[in-house]
Design an enzyme around this catalytic site. Structure first.
Site, PDB file in Angstrom:
ATOM      1  N   HIS A 172     137.059  62.585 -25.007  1.00 30.74           N
ATOM      2  CA  HIS A 172     137.551  63.502 -23.975  1.00 30.74           C
ATOM      3  C   HIS A 172     137.396  64.955 -24.434  1.00 30.74           C
ATOM      4  O   HIS A 172     138.304  65.550 -25.019  1.00 30.74           O
ATOM      5  CB  HIS A 172     139.028  63.177 -23.699  1.00 30.74           C
ATOM      6  CG  HIS A 172     139.566  63.803 -22.453  1.00 30.74           C
ATOM      7  ND1 HIS A 172     140.584  63.228 -21.727  1.00 30.74           N
ATOM      8  CD2 HIS A 172     139.244  64.934 -21.797  1.00 30.74           C
ATOM      9  CE1 HIS A 172     140.861  63.985 -20.679  1.00 30.74           C
ATOM     10  NE2 HIS A 172     140.065  65.039 -20.707  1.00 30.74           N
ATOM     11  N   HIS A 223     135.955  68.799 -23.139  1.00 35.99           N
ATOM     12  CA  HIS A 223     135.434  69.683 -22.095  1.00 35.99           C
ATOM     13  C   HIS A 223     134.481  70.673 -22.764  1.00 35.99           C
ATOM     14  O   HIS A 223     134.925  71.655 -23.354  1.00 35.99           O
ATOM     15  CB  HIS A 223     136.575  70.410 -21.382  1.00 35.99           C
ATOM     16  CG  HIS A 223     137.448  69.482 -20.600  1.00 35.99           C
ATOM     17  ND1 HIS A 223     137.164  69.112 -19.301  1.00 35.99           N
ATOM     18  CD2 HIS A 223     138.574  68.798 -20.943  1.00 35.99           C
ATOM     19  CE1 HIS A 223     138.098  68.268 -18.867  1.00 35.99           C
ATOM     20  NE2 HIS A 223     138.957  68.058 -19.847  1.00 35.99           N
ATOM     21  N   ARG A 231     132.122  72.347 -21.184  1.00 38.44           N
ATOM     22  CA  ARG A 231     131.899  73.474 -20.250  1.00 38.44           C
ATOM     23  C   ARG A 231     130.436  73.842 -20.061  1.00 38.44           C
ATOM     24  O   ARG A 231     130.136  74.974 -19.662  1.00 38.44           O
ATOM     25  CB  ARG A 231     132.640  74.748 -20.727  1.00 38.44           C
ATOM     26  CG  ARG A 231     134.072  74.579 -21.175  1.00 38.44           C
ATOM     27  CD  ARG A 231     134.972  74.227 -20.047  1.00 38.44           C
ATOM     28  NE  ARG A 231     136.382  74.350 -20.419  1.00 38.44           N
ATOM     29  CZ  ARG A 231     137.336  73.683 -19.803  1.00 38.44           C
ATOM     30  NH1 ARG A 231     137.073  72.863 -18.800  1.00 38.44           N
ATOM     31  NH2 ARG A 231     138.584  73.838 -20.158  1.00 38.44           N
ATOM     32  N   ASN A 264     133.565  68.362 -15.521  1.00 38.71           N
ATOM     33  CA  ASN A 264     133.927  69.570 -14.744  1.00 38.71           C
ATOM     34  C   ASN A 264     133.177  70.807 -15.242  1.00 38.71           C
ATOM     35  O   ASN A 264     133.731  71.739 -15.800  1.00 38.71           O
ATOM     36  CB  ASN A 264     135.449  69.796 -14.684  1.00 38.71           C
ATOM     37  CG  ASN A 264     136.108  69.902 -16.045  1.00 38.71           C
ATOM     38  OD1 ASN A 264     135.534  69.518 -17.054  1.00 38.71           O
ATOM     39  ND2 ASN A 264     137.317  70.442 -16.078  1.00 38.71           N
ATOM     40  N   ASP A 281     141.046  63.541  -5.886  1.00 34.80           N
ATOM     41  CA  ASP A 281     142.321  62.828  -5.795  1.00 34.80           C
ATOM     42  C   ASP A 281     142.170  61.471  -5.108  1.00 34.80           C
ATOM     43  O   ASP A 281     142.332  61.355  -3.899  1.00 34.80           O
ATOM     44  CB  ASP A 281     143.322  63.717  -5.046  1.00 34.80           C
ATOM     45  CG  ASP A 281     144.688  63.057  -4.966  1.00 34.80           C
ATOM     46  OD1 ASP A 281     144.884  62.007  -5.601  1.00 34.80           O
ATOM     47  OD2 ASP A 281     145.549  63.606  -4.257  1.00 34.80           O
ATOM     48  N   ASP A 296     141.153  65.729 -25.811  1.00 34.18           N
ATOM     49  CA  ASP A 296     141.238  66.516 -24.567  1.00 34.18           C
ATOM     50  C   ASP A 296     141.027  68.006 -24.885  1.00 34.18           C
ATOM     51  O   ASP A 296     141.778  68.878 -24.439  1.00 34.18           O
ATOM     52  CB  ASP A 296     142.565  66.314 -23.835  1.00 34.18           C
ATOM     53  CG  ASP A 296     142.618  67.159 -22.551  1.00 34.18           C
ATOM     54  OD1 ASP A 296     141.559  67.370 -21.954  1.00 34.18           O
ATOM     55  OD2 ASP A 296     143.716  67.626 -22.170  1.00 34.18           O
ATOM     56  N   GLY A 343     144.973  74.088 -20.440  1.00 34.72           N
ATOM     57  CA  GLY A 343     144.068  73.385 -21.332  1.00 34.72           C
ATOM     58  C   GLY A 343     144.218  73.928 -22.739  1.00 34.72           C
ATOM     59  O   GLY A 343     144.475  75.120 -22.931  1.00 34.72           O
TER      60      GLY A 343
END
Ligand code: DOR
Length: 453
Positions: A59, A61, A63, A93, A149, A306, A326
């Site tokens: 996990h 990010h 970017r 994301n 969602d 994360d 975050g």
């Protein structure tokens, strides 16, 4: 001939001292240390330091593409290597978001250009377009994150998401964030006149998590479609997963715990504000204890960082609710865990199971997560004696100031190797020079402020 011979290392799951040889990017030899001469291009004298499989962090990010001021594959992967992590799963994301095969391919190209560790990708699965899942595996995805969602959607959408993911052969990963419940909780906190940090801290509660879990298990079991529950953060969620695993023993569902919820609490958020702002919000001591218990008894399956970096200015807006949420955790991942292990909070074999073996197995990453002949030479040598203070900012990540700043931790990596290539070297102990890691001279190989032993 061996490329590397690491001599006299302690292994987490074996007594005595061991030699580990590396050739062609793989582990070629694991034998009790006996001082025998074996030809090797480079020798490292581990002097009883701990040699672990590089951590597998499911996990992260990164970017990339889209948000270079926050992070990219270059900075994220160097931060990973410095934190003992040799495999990362990059979250979708990005910009464009990895919600289709073309965007995944684009991210893969960036990873291939910039990453110094093994990088795999997570596709984003949209409730409105379940058919867009097709082709994501061939494009390079090893898992799918539900990108919007799903808890607001009807059963038909749930069924097609699960079935498309199963057909694609990828696990479907859920965040326990039900938008309607979240808005409701937030409004209720506001109406009660709570301070901004309390409104955020109450934005998702244990009921949100527990209610969401109750929807995942029966369907995953019924359809025999693999699922992962990401970012479990509350005691009730742990108990709900425990109960559901008992009710649906054949449900192919795994659960993730993240560093922030294991090493920080709501109190850190109250005191530190934006630096400790993460979504879902940090919880109480009781929740932290429940997460650890869940990891020990198999309710929760693995630990991830994360890692969610944001630029300092995105964390420093006047209003707390406008600050990015975050926490960048990659660079302190192994020290946080080894420090807890040294304090006796869990064993080294738990660490290997939860941070190496389990994530490699769950996401189908062959060659990763263990020290054994034929496995990828993903190795981290850690110093378990000296202590260091966590600096305010990481060395490699572009992420803002960390809420772990100032903690004294042991277990910092001395060097990290990915597929036989040195990707992090701290200083020049034992003849291992950071320059060999391909690191820019200004960022590797020298002691920096706050990083002194
Ligand atoms: O606080 C968070 N930030 N939680 C997430 O799940 C995503 C992350 C981000 O991308 O910044």
């Amino acid at each position: 001939m061996l490329d590397w011979l690491i001599e006299g290392a302690r292994l987490a799951d074996r007594d005595g001292l061991w030699d580990v040889g590396v050739a062609g990017g793989r582990i070629a030899l694991v034998r009790p240390s006996c001082g025998r001469e074996t030809a090797a291009g480079r020798r490292v004298f581990a002097a009883g330091r701990l040699l672990l499989p590089g951590l597998v962090d499911a996990h992260v990010h990164t970017r990339d593409p889209g948000y270079p001021w926050k992070e990219d594959f270059g900075t994220a992967s160097r931060a990973a290597a410095a934190g003992g992590v040799t495999t990362i799963l990059a979250m979708p994301n990005t910009n464009p978001p990895m919600t289709g095969a073309a965007a995944i391919q684009m991210a893969r190209r960036e990873a291939e250009k910039k990453s110094v560790v093994s990088s795999f990708l997570v596709g984003g699965a949209c409730a409105s377009r379940p058919q867009a899942i097709r082709g994501m595996k061939a494009a390079g995805a090893v898992a799918l994150d539900v990108y919007d969602d799903l808890f607001g959607a009807g059963t038909e959408t749930w069924l097609s998401m699960f079935l498309e993911a199963k057909k694609e052969g990828l696990p479907l990963c859920f965040y326990l964030m039900d938008g309607a419940m979240e808005r409701f909780c937030r409004e209720r906190q506001r109406a009660r006149g709570k301070a901004p940090w309390e409104v955020i801290a109450g934005a998702t509660d244990a009921e949100t998590e527990a209610a969401s879990i109750a929807r995942i298990f029966p369907l995953a079991a019924y359809l025999q479609a693999p699922a992962v529950i990401r970012m479990v953060s509350t005691k009730k969620a742990v108990e709900m997963i425990r109960c559901m695993k008992r009710l649906y023993p054949d449900a192919p569902v795994c659960a993730e715990a993240c560093l922030s919820y294991l090493f920080l609490t709501r109190e850190d958020f109250r005191r530190q504000g934006a630096a400790a702002h993460v979504h879902p919000p940090l919880r109480g001591e009781e929740d932290v204890r429940a997460l650890w218990e869940g990891l020990f008894d198999g309710t929760l399956d693995y630990i991830a960082s994360d890692h969610a970096p944001h630029a300092q200015e995105e964390k420093e807006r006047p209003k707390l609710e406008d600050c990015a949420s975050g926490i960048a955790g990659l660079e302190v991942m192994l020290p946080l865990l080894l420090d807890a292990a040294k304090r006796g909070e869990f064993g080294l074999s738990d660490l290997i199971r939860l941070c190496c073996e389990a994530p490699a197995r769950i996401y189908g990453l062959s060659g990763k997560g263990a020290i054994g002949e034929g496995m990828d030479a993903d190795l981290v040598l850690a110093d378990w004696n000296g202590e260091r203070t966590v600096p305010a900012r990481g060395r490699f990540t572009r992420g803002a100031a960390t809420p772990y700043a100032g903690r004294r931790l042991t277990g910092w990596p001395v060097f990290t190797m990915c597929r036989g290539r040195l990707v992090f070297g701290d200083g020049t102990p034992d003849g291992v020079e950071a320059a060999e890691a391909g690191l820019p001279p200004e960022s590797g190989g020298k002691e920096e402020e706050g990083w002194k032993s």
